[in-house]
Design an enzyme around this catalytic site. Structure first.
Site, PDB file in Angstrom:
ATOM      1  N   GLN A  57       0.393  -7.643  -6.818  1.00 28.64           N
ATOM      2  CA  GLN A  57       0.113  -7.606  -5.388  1.00 28.64           C
ATOM      3  C   GLN A  57       0.359  -8.932  -4.684  1.00 28.64           C
ATOM      4  O   GLN A  57       0.488  -8.962  -3.454  1.00 28.64           O
ATOM      5  CB  GLN A  57      -1.332  -7.154  -5.157  1.00 28.64           C
ATOM      6  N   ARG A 116     -10.851 -14.352  -9.690  1.00 31.97           N
ATOM      7  CA  ARG A 116     -10.398 -13.274 -10.572  1.00 31.97           C
ATOM      8  C   ARG A 116      -8.950 -12.937 -10.213  1.00 31.97           C
ATOM      9  O   ARG A 116      -8.663 -12.603  -9.060  1.00 31.97           O
ATOM     10  CB  ARG A 116     -11.276 -12.034 -10.387  1.00 31.97           C
ATOM     11  N   HIS A 164      -3.599  -5.160 -14.684  1.00 36.17           N
ATOM     12  CA  HIS A 164      -3.854  -4.617 -13.349  1.00 36.17           C
ATOM     13  C   HIS A 164      -2.614  -3.811 -12.921  1.00 36.17           C
ATOM     14  O   HIS A 164      -1.915  -4.172 -11.994  1.00 36.17           O
ATOM     15  CB  HIS A 164      -4.194  -5.734 -12.361  1.00 36.17           C
ATOM     16  N   ASN A 209      -8.120  -3.052 -15.479  1.00 35.54           N
ATOM     17  CA  ASN A 209      -8.633  -2.787 -14.142  1.00 35.54           C
ATOM     18  C   ASN A 209      -8.469  -1.316 -13.783  1.00 35.54           C
ATOM     19  O   ASN A 209      -7.345  -0.810 -13.740  1.00 35.54           O
ATOM     20  CB  ASN A 209      -7.869  -3.617 -13.104  1.00 35.54           C
ATOM     21  N   GLU A 210      -9.584  -0.637 -13.541  1.00 38.29           N
ATOM     22  CA  GLU A 210      -9.549   0.709 -12.977  1.00 38.29           C
ATOM     23  C   GLU A 210      -8.620   1.659 -13.731  1.00 38.29           C
ATOM     24  O   GLU A 210      -7.646   2.176 -13.157  1.00 38.29           O
ATOM     25  CB  GLU A 210      -9.144   0.669 -11.503  1.00 38.29           C
ATOM     26  N   ASN A 341     -15.822  -2.211  -9.747  1.00 38.86           N
ATOM     27  CA  ASN A 341     -15.159  -2.262  -8.445  1.00 38.86           C
ATOM     28  C   ASN A 341     -15.754  -1.145  -7.602  1.00 38.86           C
ATOM     29  O   ASN A 341     -15.707   0.029  -7.990  1.00 38.86           O
ATOM     30  CB  ASN A 341     -13.649  -2.004  -8.565  1.00 38.86           C
ATOM     31  N   TYR A 343     -16.208   0.412  -3.555  1.00 45.64           N
ATOM     32  CA  TYR A 343     -15.818   0.342  -2.147  1.00 45.64           C
ATOM     33  C   TYR A 343     -16.572   1.306  -1.249  1.00 45.64           C
ATOM     34  O   TYR A 343     -16.916   0.972  -0.129  1.00 45.64           O
ATOM     35  CB  TYR A 343     -14.309   0.613  -1.996  1.00 45.64           C
ATOM     36  N   GLU A 407     -14.848  -6.271  -7.609  1.00 46.59           N
ATOM     37  CA  GLU A 407     -14.167  -6.025  -6.335  1.00 46.59           C
ATOM     38  C   GLU A 407     -15.108  -5.319  -5.375  1.00 46.59           C
ATOM     39  O   GLU A 407     -15.864  -4.422  -5.774  1.00 46.59           O
ATOM     40  CB  GLU A 407     -12.936  -5.113  -6.475  1.00 46.59           C
ATOM     41  N   TRP A 456     -12.670  -8.557  -2.596  1.00 53.45           N
ATOM     42  CA  TRP A 456     -11.264  -8.181  -2.568  1.00 53.45           C
ATOM     43  C   TRP A 456     -10.828  -8.207  -1.123  1.00 53.45           C
ATOM     44  O   TRP A 456     -11.307  -7.394  -0.361  1.00 53.45           O
ATOM     45  CB  TRP A 456     -11.049  -6.765  -3.149  1.00 53.45           C
ATOM     46  N   GLU A 463      -0.493  -3.707  -0.807  1.00 52.19           N
ATOM     47  CA  GLU A 463      -1.550  -2.719  -1.044  1.00 52.19           C
ATOM     48  C   GLU A 463      -0.940  -1.420  -1.602  1.00 52.19           C
ATOM     49  O   GLU A 463      -1.054  -0.352  -1.025  1.00 52.19           O
ATOM     50  CB  GLU A 463      -2.351  -2.503   0.247  1.00 52.19           C
ATOM     51  N   TRP A 464      -0.254  -1.543  -2.735  1.00 51.57           N
ATOM     52  CA  TRP A 464       0.292  -0.392  -3.455  1.00 51.57           C
ATOM     53  C   TRP A 464       1.072   0.547  -2.528  1.00 51.57           C
ATOM     54  O   TRP A 464       1.948   0.062  -1.829  1.00 51.57           O
ATOM     55  CB  TRP A 464      -0.835   0.304  -4.233  1.00 51.57           C
TER      56      TRP A 464
HETATM   57  C1  GBH Z   1      -8.726  -1.364  -5.896  1.00 56.29           C
HETATM   58  O1  GBH Z   1      -8.693   0.024  -6.033  1.00 56.29           O
HETATM   59  C2  GBH Z   1      -7.614  -2.024  -6.679  1.00 56.29           C
HETATM   60  O2  GBH Z   1      -8.114  -2.581  -7.876  1.00 56.29           O
HETATM   61  C3  GBH Z   1      -6.876  -3.062  -5.908  1.00 56.29           C
HETATM   62  O3  GBH Z   1      -5.694  -3.379  -6.572  1.00 56.29           O
HETATM   63  C4  GBH Z   1      -6.627  -2.564  -4.505  1.00 56.29           C
HETATM   64  O4  GBH Z   1      -5.812  -3.408  -3.758  1.00 56.29           O
HETATM   65  C5  GBH Z   1      -7.972  -2.431  -3.841  1.00 56.29           C
HETATM   66  O5  GBH Z   1      -8.814  -1.606  -4.565  1.00 56.29           O
HETATM   67  C6  GBH Z   1      -7.901  -1.871  -2.421  1.00 56.29           C
HETATM   68  O6  GBH Z   1      -7.394  -0.571  -2.434  1.00 56.29           O
HETATM   69  O7  GBH Z   1      -3.543   7.093  -2.521  1.00 56.29           O
HETATM   70  O8  GBH Z   1      -4.993   8.146  -0.909  1.00 56.29           O
HETATM   71  O9  GBH Z   1      -4.898   8.958  -3.153  1.00 56.29           O
HETATM   72  C7  GBH Z   1      -9.724   0.731  -5.350  1.00 56.29           C
HETATM   73  C8  GBH Z   1      -9.724   2.212  -5.689  1.00 56.29           C
HETATM   74  C9  GBH Z   1      -8.131   3.930  -5.983  1.00 56.29           C
HETATM   75  C10 GBH Z   1      -8.755   3.360  -3.803  1.00 56.29           C
HETATM   76  C11 GBH Z   1      -6.873   4.609  -5.453  1.00 56.29           C
HETATM   77  C12 GBH Z   1      -7.529   4.039  -3.240  1.00 56.29           C
HETATM   78  C13 GBH Z   1      -5.851   5.715  -3.643  1.00 56.29           C
HETATM   79  C14 GBH Z   1      -6.153   6.769  -2.640  1.00 56.29           C
HETATM   80  N1  GBH Z   1      -8.533   2.858  -5.124  1.00 56.29           N
HETATM   81  N2  GBH Z   1      -7.094   5.118  -4.112  1.00 56.29           N
HETATM   82  S1  GBH Z   1      -4.795   7.809  -2.278  1.00 56.29           S
END
Ligand code: GBH
Length: 521
Positions: A57, A116, A164, A209-210, A341, A343, A407, A456, A463-464
């Site tokens: 990232q 981290r 990760h 991670n996750e 982690n 949220y 996180e 985080w 952001e993926w």
């Molecule tokens: C974390 O995931 C990650 O460890 C980190 O890399 C990332 O940047 C951060 O949170 C913020 O997102 O595509 O709509 O189906 C947190 C858990 C799991 C939340 C995957 C979002 C995708 C939803 N994440 N999820 S979707």
């Protein structure tokens, strides 16, 4: 929008890729002063405050110095169709690979003493093979030495994640990556190599991670790299992440711990799943959801050695291999801390409205009252943080396994531009204040042993699948400048103050905490 696609006739296998439906009429949507209130005050002595990032990232330099390709390099560069919003990719990201001083300097200015971050497996071993006969990249190895030295010079303690999400593509191509059990040995070799090389400098190791996201989104739903689908790949992946963690733990424990004296654990992601009502069926459905997302890893490692009964009852053994007695013994107790982690929170309702326990199906709900972040899945529900911490303590014993929050954070979307960045993020400060305040209640009122809190993220980053559109940073990253200039958001100053004083100041209350001396441009 519902992102979840049922696979065959299978019942919805849960959670993070199933959007919640808003508009629950649960009483729990209403404000509750007793539940929601927080106070200013100090944290236990020695409590650690940290920032988090991940290699893919932030680093960029995707093909520099002999780095091998990984599954996110490939996935985010595929254009037909694109997997990432606006066809963005992590090729350059924040260019942290060539801006180490910028990143370390930002943390030092904020007074943050822990960081981290993750190692890029393919930067160290381009083809994924780190054993004695594998190919190792001297430049990659030197890079992390240099970075660790800079952290040390700045008095910042490293927490290093081994994995990760960036599996070397060669291992995906060779045998299907996490879906194949060969990955367990390759991960073990990678872990051994890294402990050997960096164990004198790193005393906090996070294996994975996750894993839930790795497997459910990468190998089950196909939204994340490598984009595979089906229960077979998904649950084989899940199984292999457990075994890979256990393997790395035992390698550390038997070959390195005595000499290096560090700690090793795993980081799991979970929402808090609150029953939508007091009906037993809703409570059972919430428990099943906790089992799916957290218990799948936490039970084998911290509680029983095996998967939760509700998982074994629902997932057939062609998809999920069963643990042998020997494996169960090897699994149990393989961590020095509990990495979390966290949220957001969901309300859970059993599959029909009659309060019948339907056994395997359930609905995730949200409250229209909950503030939504820049990410569709993220609602700010601070009281859920206290409940998940307390649940972990009661289920897994935080005195035995201290909780490291690895996180927690919140995103914006489309607020500000690189020419006019949004730096006055009072709403983000509000989010952090309330989550940290609820964590403080868990520590003080529920006696939960939480030792680390990690925000985080240090800076806006890749952001993926939403690329650079969702910003989680406490620093603003200017992605249109070649140098990737960064700027402090107000939330960074807030977090720096909190860390420096080891004390939470709830909005408007300036009296309780000692003064912090932040020296920020
Ligand atoms: C974390 O995931 C990650 O460890 C980190 O890399 C990332 O940047 C951060 O949170 C913020 O997102 O595509 O709509 O189906 C947190 C858990 C799991 C939340 C995957 C979002 C995708 C939803 N994440 N999820 S979707």
């Amino acid at each position: 929008m519902k992102l979840f696609v049922p696979i065959g006739t299978a019942v919805a296998w849960h959670s993070t890729y199933q959007d919640v439906e808003l508009g629950s009429e649960s009483a729990k949507c209403q404000p509750d002063p007793d539940r929601d209130s927080i106070t200013s005050g100090e944290f236990p002595k020695g409590f650690k405050w940290s920032f988090a990032t991940a290699a893919y990232q932030i680093e960029g330099a995707y093909d520099k110095d002999g780095k091998g390709q990984n599954i996110w390099d490939k996935f985010s560069n595929e254009n037909n169709p694109c997997h990432v919003e606006d066809c963005q990719n992590g090729n350059d990201a924040c260019k942290s690979y060539m801006n180490m001083d910028r990143d370390v300097g930002n943390m030092a200015k904020l007074g943050i003493e822990n960081y981290r971050f993750s190692f890029s497996w393919a930067r160290l071993c381009p083809k994924g093979k780190c054993g004695v006969t594998g190919e190792h990249s001297a430049a990659g190895i030197k890079h992390y030495h240099d970075f660790l030295d800079k952290l040390q010079a700045a008095n910042i303690e490293p927490f290093v994640t081994l994995y990760h999400w960036d599996l070397p593509q060669a291992l995906q191509d060779e045998y299907g990556g996490w879906a194949n059990e060969t990955v367990v040995d390759d991960f073990g070799d990678y872990a051994r190599f890294v402990f050997q090389e960096y164990g004198d400098k790193v005393k906090n190791w996070i294996t994975l991670n996750e894993s839930e996201v790795v497997c459910d989104l990468g190998y089950g739903a196909g939204f994340f790299a490598p984009g595979l689908t089906g229960w077979g790949p998904q649950f084989h992946c899940r199984h292999h992440t457990v075994l890979a963690h256990v393997k790395a733990y035992h390698i550390y424990d038997s070959e390195f711990r005595a000499r290096q004296g560090g700690r090793i654990g795993i980081t799991m992601n979970t929402n808090w799943y609150e029953p939508n009502s007091d009906l037993q069926a809703d409570k059972d459905a919430s428990q099943r959801w906790m089992d799916d997302q957290l218990g799948f890893w936490a039970d084998p490692i911290y509680r029983t050695g095996d998967y939760p009964p509700s998982v074994l009852a629902r997932i057939p053994d062609w998809a999920l291999p069963r643990m042998t007695d020997e494996q169960k013994k090897l699994n149990l107790g393989t961590a020095d801390f509990f990495g979390l982690n966290h949220y957001t929170t969901s309300l859970v309702k059993d599959c029909d409205n009659n309060g019948n326990n339907c056994g395997s199906s359930w609905t995730g709900l949200g409250c229209s009252e909950w503030p939504q972040a820049g990410s569709g899945w993220l609602f700010s529900v601070p009281w859920g943080f206290r409940r998940i911490l307390s649940y972990i303590d009661q289920t897994y014993d935080s005195n035995k396994y201290p909780i490291f929050v690895t996180e927690n954070g919140i995103s914006s979307r489309g607020n500000g531009t690189d020419l006019n960045p949004e730096l006055d993020d009072a709403w983000r400060i509000h989010h952090y204040t309330n989550y940290i305040g609820q964590m403080k209640r868990a520590i003080e009122e529920d006696k939960v042993n939480v030792q680390v809190y990690t925000a985080w993220s240090l800076m806006d980053n890749f952001e993926w699948t939403t690329g650079y559109h969702e910003r989680f940073g406490l620093m603003w990253t200017n992605f249109t400048s070649d140098e990737r200039h960064t700027y402090f958001k107000d939330s960074a100053r807030f977090f720096g103050r909190t860390a420096m004083t080891n004390c939470l100041s709830v909005e408007g209350d300036t009296s309780t905490c000692p003064k912090a001396f932040l020296n920020l441009e």
